[in-house]
Design an enzyme around this catalytic site. Structure first.
Site, PDB file in Angstrom:
ATOM      1  N   ASP A  16       0.842  -1.203   0.000  1.00 46.57           N
ATOM      2  CA  ASP A  16       0.000   0.000   0.000  1.00 46.57           C
ATOM      3  C   ASP A  16       0.876   1.252   0.000  1.00 46.57           C
ATOM      4  O   ASP A  16       2.077   1.182   0.284  1.00 46.57           O
ATOM      5  CB  ASP A  16      -0.917   0.006   1.232  1.00 46.57           C
ATOM      6  CG  ASP A  16      -0.151  -0.063   2.548  1.00 46.57           C
ATOM      7  OD1 ASP A  16       0.847  -0.818   2.620  1.00 46.57           O
ATOM      8  OD2 ASP A  16      -0.522   0.644   3.502  1.00 46.57           O
ATOM      9  N   GLU A  22       0.032  -1.353   5.667  1.00 43.45           N
ATOM     10  CA  GLU A  22       1.108  -0.953   6.580  1.00 43.45           C
ATOM     11  C   GLU A  22       0.996   0.522   6.932  1.00 43.45           C
ATOM     12  O   GLU A  22       1.287   0.932   8.052  1.00 43.45           O
ATOM     13  CB  GLU A  22       2.475  -1.249   5.937  1.00 43.45           C
ATOM     14  CG  GLU A  22       3.662  -1.077   6.883  1.00 43.45           C
ATOM     15  CD  GLU A  22       4.257   0.317   6.923  1.00 43.45           C
ATOM     16  OE1 GLU A  22       5.079   0.585   7.814  1.00 43.45           O
ATOM     17  OE2 GLU A  22       3.900   1.150   6.073  1.00 43.45           O
TER      18      GLU A  22
HETATM   19 ZN    ZN Z   1       6.921   2.072   3.977  1.00 46.41          ZN
END
Ligand code: ZN
Length: 383
Positions: free
Chosen positions: A82, A144
């Site tokens: 992401d 993340e």
């Molecule tokens: Zn990163």
């Protein structure tokens, strides 16, 4: 190598073109499935067994575990798929189209961290004709940048397992063995409102919050003395009072207030213990003043991370790179992978200075050194 570079640029172009913003703001939040499917396709073509772990119903968000070889040890090369949201007007080129100029590859996620995947694939490809004695695992995660829910799902599933893991976040190929944790907490105080002319008509929540803030600042000083760590640029835990809201009128006793703060703990400290310490201190203030004082977590926390200086992985990384392992100011998925029993470091191409910025880029001159470095780790852990 020219054909390798060609393939890297071709693959990175496709990864960047597959938008995968993750954000706590629902207006921005997207899935990462297109990126996962691209990687799974390439890796299965390379002879990896690919397994997609769906982390939302329908699988719009997912992790990928791609494995070649079997055995008890092995190596994980890990990254998140992401990106953060972006400010299109401040980019010189389309953030979702790879643009090569000035010996750099520009695009959203070029360095943080879609760019790591084509390089990890190129390193793996060098061993395509070799029977691996221990598994090589390519791991790609979701979310993340927002919740770390991808890494949390892996930790919950107890997978993957190997002897060592390298997370390819941008560190200019310098090994990182430490970062602080992140907690975000709220203190809610409920008192009793009343006419301001007589304090006895109520119980002022803002007066209580004043005591809470003073106590949190004392706690901050105590933590700095107890958990100082000279390897960090900011060499102690931090506690930032970031947001406060309460009351409604100067001539009313404040009945209700809330304070938000973040706390970044150094390795050696423990998030749950710190939260319990704060909870007890707040209870003392609440009791003394007859106020309802409550501590609530605003996010799922991330633990501080430390891999031992004398661990095999840190020693090998220092030897291969010629750099001593350092501490960084940003948090990663490292504590979750370490929790699975793997020695873990963070080390990848590009610089964190370009991450989360307009005109993010990966410098082309780090491509070959990164592949060569990863090949040496694969040789050490998988042959
Ligand atoms: Zn990163």
């Amino acid at each position: 190598m020219p054909s390798t570079e060609h393939r890297i640029i071709e693959q990175l172009g496709q990864l960047i073109g597959s938008a995968s913003v993750s954000s706590t703001d629902p207006a921005w939040d997207q899935g990462n499935r297109a990126v996962i499917d691209l990687l799974a396709g390439w890796l299965s073509h390379m002879g990896f067994d690919t397994e997609i772990q769906e982390i939302t119903p329908g699988g719009n968000k997912a992790n990928l575990i791609a494995t070649r070889g079997t055995g008890p040890g092995g190596l994980v090369l890990a990254g998140h798929t992401d990106t953060v949201p972006f400010d299109e007007g401040r980019w010189q080129s389309d953030p979702l189209t790879l643009s090569e100029r000035d010996n750099r590859l520009y695009g959203l996620g070029s360095t943080d961290m879609k760019g790591f995947f084509p390089l990890a694939l190129a390193a793996a490809q060098s061993f395509a004709e070799v029977a691996l004695q221990q598994p090589l695992i390519l791991l790609a995660t979701a979310d993340e940048e927002s919740s770390m829910n991808g890494a949390r799902a892996l930790a919950a599933a107890g997978r993957p397992r190997a002897r060592a893991a390298i997370i390819g976040e941008p560190t200019s190929l310098v090994p990182v063995r430490m970062h602080k944790g992140i907690m975000m907490e709220a203190v809610h105080i409920i008192g009793r409102s009343g006419h301001s002319s007589n304090p006895a008509l109520g119980n002022n929540a803002l007066d209580g919050m004043h005591a809470v803030m003073g106590d949190l600042m004392n706690f901050r000083t105590e933590m700095a003395q107890r958990y100082g760590n000279p390897l960090f640029e900011v060499a102690h835990p931090t506690l930032n009072l970031g947001h406060i809201h309460g009351g409604d009128s100067p001539n009313r006793i404040c009945g209700k207030t809330a304070l938000h703060f973040d706390l970044r703990m150094t390795p050696g400290g423990d998030n749950a213990e710190v939260r319990e310490d704060i909870r007890q201190r707040l209870a003392v203030i609440g009791q003394a003043r007859g106020l309802d004082v409550e501590l609530r977590s605003l996010i799922h926390d991330v633990s501080p991370f430390e891999e031992a200086a004398d661990s095999e992985l840190v020693q090998l990384a220092e030897k291969l790179t010629g750099h001593s392992a350092i501490a960084v100011a940003f948090a990663t998925e490292a504590p979750f992978l370490q929790q699975l029993g793997m020695q873990t470091i963070v080390m990848g191409p590009g610089s964190i200075d370009q991450a989360h910025q307009p005109d993010e880029f990966m410098p082309l001159d780090q491509v070959r050194p990164c592949i060569a470095l990863l090949e040496q780790f694969i040789r050490h852990y998988c042959l």
